[in-house]
Design a protein around this motif. Sequence first.
Motif, PDB file in Angstrom:
ATOM      1  N   ALA A  60       0.972  -1.166  -0.195  1.00 39.54           N
ATOM      2  CA  ALA A  60      -0.011   0.073  -0.217  1.00 39.54           C
ATOM      3  C   ALA A  60       0.931   1.158  -0.008  1.00 39.54           C
ATOM      4  O   ALA A  60       1.881   1.216   0.472  1.00 39.54           O
ATOM      5  CB  ALA A  60      -0.946   0.009   1.160  1.00 39.54           C
ATOM      6  N   ASP A  61       0.255   2.295  -0.559  1.00 37.65           N
ATOM      7  CA  ASP A  61       0.999   3.474  -0.482  1.00 37.65           C
ATOM      8  C   ASP A  61       0.060   4.662  -0.244  1.00 37.65           C
ATOM      9  O   ASP A  61      -0.768   5.054  -1.404  1.00 37.65           O
ATOM     10  CB  ASP A  61       1.755   4.032  -2.023  1.00 37.65           C
ATOM     11  N   ASP A  62      -0.284   5.051   0.797  1.00 39.42           N
ATOM     12  CA  ASP A  62      -1.637   5.926   1.107  1.00 39.42           C
ATOM     13  C   ASP A  62      -1.348   6.694   2.400  1.00 39.42           C
ATOM     14  O   ASP A  62      -0.438   6.475   3.170  1.00 39.42           O
ATOM     15  CB  ASP A  62      -2.630   4.803   1.217  1.00 39.42           C
ATOM     16  N   THR A  63      -2.612   7.169   2.948  1.00 40.52           N
ATOM     17  CA  THR A  63      -2.567   8.029   4.127  1.00 40.52           C
ATOM     18  C   THR A  63      -2.981   6.916   5.064  1.00 40.52           C
ATOM     19  O   THR A  63      -3.596   6.027   4.666  1.00 40.52           O
ATOM     20  CB  THR A  63      -3.305   9.239   4.215  1.00 40.52           C
ATOM     21  N   PRO A  64      -2.578   7.231   6.541  1.00 42.95           N
ATOM     22  CA  PRO A  64      -3.117   6.129   7.491  1.00 42.95           C
ATOM     23  C   PRO A  64      -4.704   5.989   7.442  1.00 42.95           C
ATOM     24  O   PRO A  64      -5.364   4.826   7.566  1.00 42.95           O
ATOM     25  CB  PRO A  64      -2.625   6.607   8.901  1.00 42.95           C
ATOM     26  N   ALA A  65      -5.385   7.107   7.349  1.00 41.56           N
ATOM     27  CA  ALA A  65      -6.880   7.262   7.342  1.00 41.56           C
ATOM     28  C   ALA A  65      -7.252   6.510   6.196  1.00 41.56           C
ATOM     29  O   ALA A  65      -8.332   5.700   6.281  1.00 41.56           O
ATOM     30  CB  ALA A  65      -7.020   8.717   7.297  1.00 41.56           C
TER      31      ALA A  65
END
Lengths: 263, 260
Positions: free
Chosen positions: A225-230
């Motif tokens: 994954a490559d994302d914001t925690p939220a």
Amino acid sequence: MNKVPTPPTPPPPPALHADALTVTRGARTVLDHLTFTVPKGRVTGLLGPSGCGKSTLMRAVVGTQARPTGTLTVLGHPAGHPALRSRIGYVTQAPSVYDDLTVRQNLDYFAAILLADRPTADRRADTTRVLAEVDLTPHADALAGTLSGGQRNRVSLAVALLGTPELLVLDEPTVGLDPVLRRDLWHLFHDLAARGTTLLVSSHVMDEAERCHRLLLLRDGRLLADDTPAALRARTGTDTVEAAFLRLTDEGRAPARTQETLR
Amino acid sequence: MTTTHPATPTATTRPAFSPTRTLATAARVLRQLRHDPRTIALMLLVPCAMLLLLRYVFDSDRAFDTIGASLLGIFPLITMFLVTSIATLRERASGTLERLLALPLGKADLIAGYALAFGAVAVLQSTLATALAVWPLGLDVAGSPWLLLLVALLDALLGTALGLFVSAFAASEFQAVQFMPAVIFPQLLLCGLFTPRSAMHPVLEAVSDVLPLSYAVDGMNQVVHHTDPTSAFLRDALIVGGCAALVLALGAATLRRRTP
Ligand SMILES: Nc1ncnc2c1ncn2[C@@H]1O[C@H](COP(=O)(O)OP(=O)(O)OP(=O)(O)O)[C@@H](O)[C@H]1O
Ligand SMILES: [Mg+2]
């Protein structure tokens, strides 16, 4: 947990851009076609189980990993470009300082290498600043070899902070630290990010993941994954990044197994 | 680093050699030594103790003249070999080398810094040993003691160079120490200390002709026996210095910026 501010428009060029980044060590493919972007002025967490390739990826960014293939652009240059050496601060996983020098002598030496063109007074000011930032001022005259593991880690971190680099690559900087110190260091990381520094921080402590603006989840050299925690929590329908990570790992496991048997 | 070609960026954007960084490195190496007074004491006193012992083992002045002068050329080589191989091995193992090479430090700066620091220690060591040999122990030197010092310094640089080179092939301090007999002892046996080189089996003499320590010992003996620097002395000094430079360059090639 930190609120993630919406990026200003138009977005600045990223600090880091990888396209099909692959690293083979021996017979193993340690990093497998990674494609991602790390934005400027943010704390990006690099998470994943032991042996998944975090340190290898960080070395590739710093330019000390042999034979990377694919594209990896760091601050507008190909990774490993000599022009980057004074613009990146790097903390290796094991503290890399001279045990037979005092904390201040360590910093003085690395400052002389990094800031060779600056006057001595400037260098002094910089070493004093970084000592305070990692909370080691009272130990400035202690031999690094006589410090505790966490303290030596912080000397190593202080060296990386010299000269206020644009990009900080920190390989598990909070290992062996107590909760108070960990919180203080994360405050420091956020301060630095607010002042425009880009941070790439590896960890396998999942509660630290919640403090990052963005996350790269790595497993067996592949990007989960490559994302914001939220966004990650929302996407996986979980409450914590830890649960999200486990969910993604379980989802990824089945196809990964079939591929392995196919090979 | 685009396409499948690994990038090997050339270091053209910064000077290959920076006096500030070299001096900072030399100062750092000396500072590390200063925190280890026992090593300093051993480096400075062991050669003196050996000369003293030698003087009384060989009760004749003649034998002491030859062997004493040879030893003055051998000590710096052995000491600097050991100190440098361990120091650079530690630098590799502790990760400080990886860190330094990720900073704007040229390999030449690092190597010159080491050479400068250990060269300074060698000058101190040789001054003490030469002074002891020449005055209280009565070593008969026809030439200038300064020339003895010059050869000692070149020898120390050779030792530093060999130590640096060898440390690349040692995975532990145990191995590094074992390289000492492997690299130094053959040179010691063949340098003419025990048997004059001209009296050796032709094959051994040929081997001794390509070992740098032979020339260091020859050079020392030239100074002992001749009032003025001879052309043979000049040749010896140039060969030892040239070997040191060559091995230093080889050592630089072993400082890899990249982890495999
Ligand atoms: N010289 C080598 N030859 C072959 N494989 C290697 C070599 N060095 C490391 N590896 C492998 O590369 C993989 C990634 O290593 P890396 O150090 O990047 O992991 P990591 O994610 O940082 O782990 P940790 O969290 O334990 O620090 C590991 O599986 C390791 O076994
Ligand atoms: Mg690691």
